[in-house]
Structures are given as C-alpha cells and as structure tokens.
Design an enzyme around this catalytic site. Structure first.
Site, PDB file in Angstrom:
ATOM      1  N   GLY A  11       0.814  -1.202   0.000  1.00 23.96           N
ATOM      2  CA  GLY A  11       0.000   0.000   0.000  1.00 23.96           C
ATOM      3  C   GLY A  11       0.852   1.258   0.000  1.00 23.96           C
ATOM      4  O   GLY A  11       1.867   1.327   0.699  1.00 23.96           O
ATOM      5  N   ARG A  72       1.124  -5.562  -5.411  1.00 15.99           N
ATOM      6  CA  ARG A  72       1.318  -6.730  -4.554  1.00 15.99           C
ATOM      7  C   ARG A  72       1.707  -7.891  -5.455  1.00 15.99           C
ATOM      8  O   ARG A  72       1.186  -8.029  -6.560  1.00 15.99           O
ATOM      9  CB  ARG A  72       0.053  -7.027  -3.748  1.00 15.99           C
ATOM     10  N   ASP A 103       5.014  -4.474   6.280  1.00 16.83           N
ATOM     11  CA  ASP A 103       5.439  -5.803   6.727  1.00 16.83           C
ATOM     12  C   ASP A 103       5.666  -6.761   5.560  1.00 16.83           C
ATOM     13  O   ASP A 103       6.700  -7.444   5.490  1.00 16.83           O
ATOM     14  CB  ASP A 103       4.380  -6.377   7.675  1.00 16.83           C
ATOM     15  N   GLY A 104       4.733  -6.821   4.608  1.00 18.15           N
ATOM     16  CA  GLY A 104       4.895  -7.726   3.476  1.00 18.15           C
ATOM     17  C   GLY A 104       6.093  -7.373   2.627  1.00 18.15           C
ATOM     18  O   GLY A 104       6.817  -8.263   2.141  1.00 18.15           O
ATOM     19  N   THR A 125       4.021   3.031   5.797  1.00 11.69           N
ATOM     20  CA  THR A 125       2.642   2.565   5.915  1.00 11.69           C
ATOM     21  C   THR A 125       1.879   3.504   6.840  1.00 11.69           C
ATOM     22  O   THR A 125       2.406   3.909   7.884  1.00 11.69           O
ATOM     23  CB  THR A 125       2.557   1.131   6.475  1.00 11.69           C
ATOM     24  N   ASP A 127      -0.514   2.800   8.694  1.00  7.52           N
ATOM     25  CA  ASP A 127      -1.015   2.106   9.887  1.00  7.52           C
ATOM     26  C   ASP A 127      -0.087   2.231  11.094  1.00  7.52           C
ATOM     27  O   ASP A 127      -0.493   1.916  12.217  1.00  7.52           O
ATOM     28  CB  ASP A 127      -1.238   0.621   9.588  1.00  7.52           C
ATOM     29  N   ASP A 129       2.306   0.344  11.956  1.00 13.84           N
ATOM     30  CA  ASP A 129       2.288  -0.986  12.585  1.00 13.84           C
ATOM     31  C   ASP A 129       3.578  -1.784  12.369  1.00 13.84           C
ATOM     32  O   ASP A 129       3.559  -3.016  12.436  1.00 13.84           O
ATOM     33  CB  ASP A 129       1.093  -1.791  12.069  1.00 13.84           C
ATOM     34  N   ARG A 162     -26.734  14.857  15.876  1.00 11.65           N
ATOM     35  CA  ARG A 162     -26.703  13.432  15.542  1.00 11.65           C
ATOM     36  C   ARG A 162     -25.438  12.759  16.060  1.00 11.65           C
ATOM     37  O   ARG A 162     -24.459  13.417  16.413  1.00 11.65           O
ATOM     38  CB  ARG A 162     -26.776  13.249  14.021  1.00 11.65           C
ATOM     39  N   ARG A 171      -6.466  -2.539   9.784  1.00 10.69           N
ATOM     40  CA  ARG A 171      -6.973  -3.915   9.822  1.00 10.69           C
ATOM     41  C   ARG A 171      -6.495  -4.640  11.070  1.00 10.69           C
ATOM     42  O   ARG A 171      -7.262  -5.338  11.736  1.00 10.69           O
ATOM     43  CB  ARG A 171      -6.525  -4.662   8.561  1.00 10.69           C
ATOM     44  N   LYS A 214     -25.479  17.212  22.540  1.00 10.44           N
ATOM     45  CA  LYS A 214     -26.378  17.102  21.401  1.00 10.44           C
ATOM     46  C   LYS A 214     -25.833  16.253  20.261  1.00 10.44           C
ATOM     47  O   LYS A 214     -26.564  15.906  19.337  1.00 10.44           O
ATOM     48  CB  LYS A 214     -26.688  18.504  20.861  1.00 10.44           C
ATOM     49  N   GLU A 222     -11.269  -0.404  10.863  1.00 15.46           N
ATOM     50  CA  GLU A 222     -11.877  -1.401   9.992  1.00 15.46           C
ATOM     51  C   GLU A 222     -11.620  -2.831  10.448  1.00 15.46           C
ATOM     52  O   GLU A 222     -12.394  -3.739  10.133  1.00 15.46           O
ATOM     53  CB  GLU A 222     -11.356  -1.225   8.563  1.00 15.46           C
ATOM     54  N   GLN A 251      -7.495   8.345   3.007  1.00 17.47           N
ATOM     55  CA  GLN A 251      -6.503   8.399   4.076  1.00 17.47           C
ATOM     56  C   GLN A 251      -5.085   8.159   3.581  1.00 17.47           C
ATOM     57  O   GLN A 251      -4.119   8.554   4.225  1.00 17.47           O
ATOM     58  CB  GLN A 251      -6.840   7.354   5.149  1.00 17.47           C
TER      59      GLN A 251
END
Length: 319
Positions: A11, A72, A103-104, A125, A127, A129, A162, A171, A214, A222, A251
């Site tokens: 990614g 990939r 990582d990959g 990345t 993430d 991570d 709302r 992930r 309110k 995800e 993102q």
C-alpha cells in the site's frame, strides 16, 4: 558498492516519494549509480528497472503516492520468483536494494537478504504498525487527514444533533483510530487491540445525552468491524440512530506533512548509508527521536501492545 536500487511495495503512503528522493540523491552524493524499480517486486521480476539521476526525483518531495508505483506480488513469495528477482538485479550489477513499504514488503527484503543480497527496509505505511520504529512514513499525514474529516463531520453532527460513526483504516493496528480519536475528541474509539463492549458504548452515549450533549463521534478501525455494522448494533441494542462516514482510501493520499517529509528524508539517506556500511537484512526506523537501524527479524516478531496510557486517556477525556 557501486550500484543500488530502490522499490516501493504494498500500500502506498505519503512520504514514499520523499524517501525515494532522499535515497537517490544520497546515493549520487556518495558516488553510487542508483536505479529505480517500477511496480514493486512484480516489476523486479519483470525487469522494469531504470537508472535515476538527481533530476529524476525533482519536484516529488511534496507529492503523495509513489513515483515508482506499487503492486502486490504473490509470485515473489515463491522460490522461483525470488530467484528471478535476484537474477534481474545481478544481471545489471546492482549490489544493494532499498525496499520502502510495510510488513509484506519487508518479508520480500528479508528473503533476498537470506539469499545473500544486501537489502534494507524503510517503513512506509499509514497504519504505523511496523515493530521496532516509533513512527512509519505516512502515519502523520494520514492522521491529519482523518482529523480534518472528523472536524468537518462534527460541524454537521452539531448542526443536526446526531451521532456519527467514522470508519478508518487499520486492519490489525489501531494507531490511526486511537490517535485520531483522541485528537478529534471522539466519545468512543474501537481498535483491534482492545475488546469493546456495546453496552459500555451505549452507556457513554447516554451519559453524554444526560448532561445535555447534542452530538457524538465514534471512531472504529476497519479491523474491528465496519461502521455500518456498528450502526446496526447500536440500532438493534438501543434504538440509537447514527450516520456513517467511511473515509477509505482518502486516508492514503495527499501531500505529506512536514513531519513525514523530514522523516522520509532521514530514513532514505540512512538506508543508503546502511548499504554502504555493508549491512543487510536490516530496517531503518526512529526510536526516541533518533534514526536507527535494526534487524528485519525484529519486525516479524510479535508486535508490542497498544499504548495503554493513551487509550485510557481517551476514555477519561470523553466523559
């Protein structure tokens, strides 16, 4: 060492271009010939390799994505794919490889290293991570993208009174959700590293309503569930109506922040130094504000836990 190459894999992340630029120009500064490999490990197998000069990486430091493109490549997980990639490199006299990715991508670098080819990984990345480094390229930019979205969503949440659910990437890691949730003042943050209790989430929402609140913002990574799944649970359990915003690939894009540009410049330059020093099978990273290098095998060990203090603080501040 006379010739090195650079590829980006997996990614994309903001800051990859800045790291490419740094590695190319640092290499040229050190008297090396530098090659770019297009389309990641797939491009390596297919021989999509071109020599780069200082001008090749001009005007890219501010651009998101990667000028070398990415993909990939399941084929590179095989012995045959690795052997072909190695042949392509050696056929051109290339002696070292900088792999920018997650990582990959690092596993591909480790595979080549075990075959006797000098490789160094640069963590890229959103993430955040990658074990062994405090920060990865792209995390800060993605974080600011999410915060900007939360701020804008809060405006309409306030106007219409709302509850909004914002689904962010992550992930297996919740850094992006946690940091964005704290910075954006979210009422609840759901991350893969921590169990969640729908009853507690409902209780927190009702507690806010009870003191006159309110609107509310919930952040879900995800890897926990989709935003729409969380909306369904809240509706079924407590008849709470929500609106869902899935930020998705927005993102990953955008011009990198100043922090990511500087980090990428340091990482890219250090990766070249590591190769010149004769090291292989290592990653560069940052610990305690210092750029370091460490064994790739450390990346593949079990990831350390989430920052407990920040997670607990998010609950304390969102009462």
């Amino acid at each position: 060492m006379n010739k090195i190459a650079i590829l980006t894999s997996g990614g994309d992340a903001p800051g990859m271009n800045a790291a490419i630029r740094a590695a190319v120009r640092k290499g040229i500064h050190e008297g090396l010939e530098v090659f770019g490999i297009y389309n990641g490990f797939q491009g390596l197998i297919e021989g999509k390799i071109e020599q780069l000069d200082a001008g090749s990486v001009g005007d890219i430091i501010q651009r998101g994505g990667t000028m070398l493109h990415s993909s990939r490549c399941p084929e590179f997980k095989t012995a045959e794919g690795q052997a072909e990639g190695l042949r392509q490199l050696r056929e051109r006299g290339i002696e070292g490889l900088v792999v920018i990715g997650g990582d990959g991508s690092f596993r591909g670098a480790q595979a080549l290293s075990e075959l006797g080819f000098a490789c160094v990984g640069v963590p890229g990345t959103i993430d955040n991570d990658i074990r062994g480094t405090d920060y990865t390229l792209g995390f800060d930019t993605a974080l600011n993208t999410v915060i900007d979205a939360i701020d804008k969503i809060r405006d309409t949440a306030t106007s219409h009174e709302r509850t909004f659910i914002v689904e962010v990437m992550g992930r297996d890691a919740g850094d992006l959700a946690l940091w964005a949730g704290v910075a954006g003042g979210a009422e609840s943050i759901l991350i893969p590293e921590r169990p969640h209790d729908i009853k507690e989430i409902i209780s927190r929402l009702r507690q806010g309503t009870g003191r006159g609140k309110k609107h509310s913002i919930l952040i879900v990574a995800e890897g926990v569930m989709t935003g729409h799944a969380l909306a369904g649970q809240l509706k079924e359990a407590a008849d709470i109506e929500t609106r869902v915003s899935v930020l998705g690939h927005i993102q990953r894009g955008g011009s990198p922040t100043g922090r990511d540009r500087v980090l990428a410049s340091k990482f890219g330059a250090r990766a070249v130094e590591v190769l010149i020093e004769g090291k292989t099978g290592v990653a560069v990273g940052m610990r305690n504000h210092a750029v370091i290098d460490y064994p790739l095998t450390e990346v593949f060990s079990r990831r350390e836990g989430m920052e407990d203090g920040l997670y607990e603080l998010s609950k304390e501040l969102s009462i």
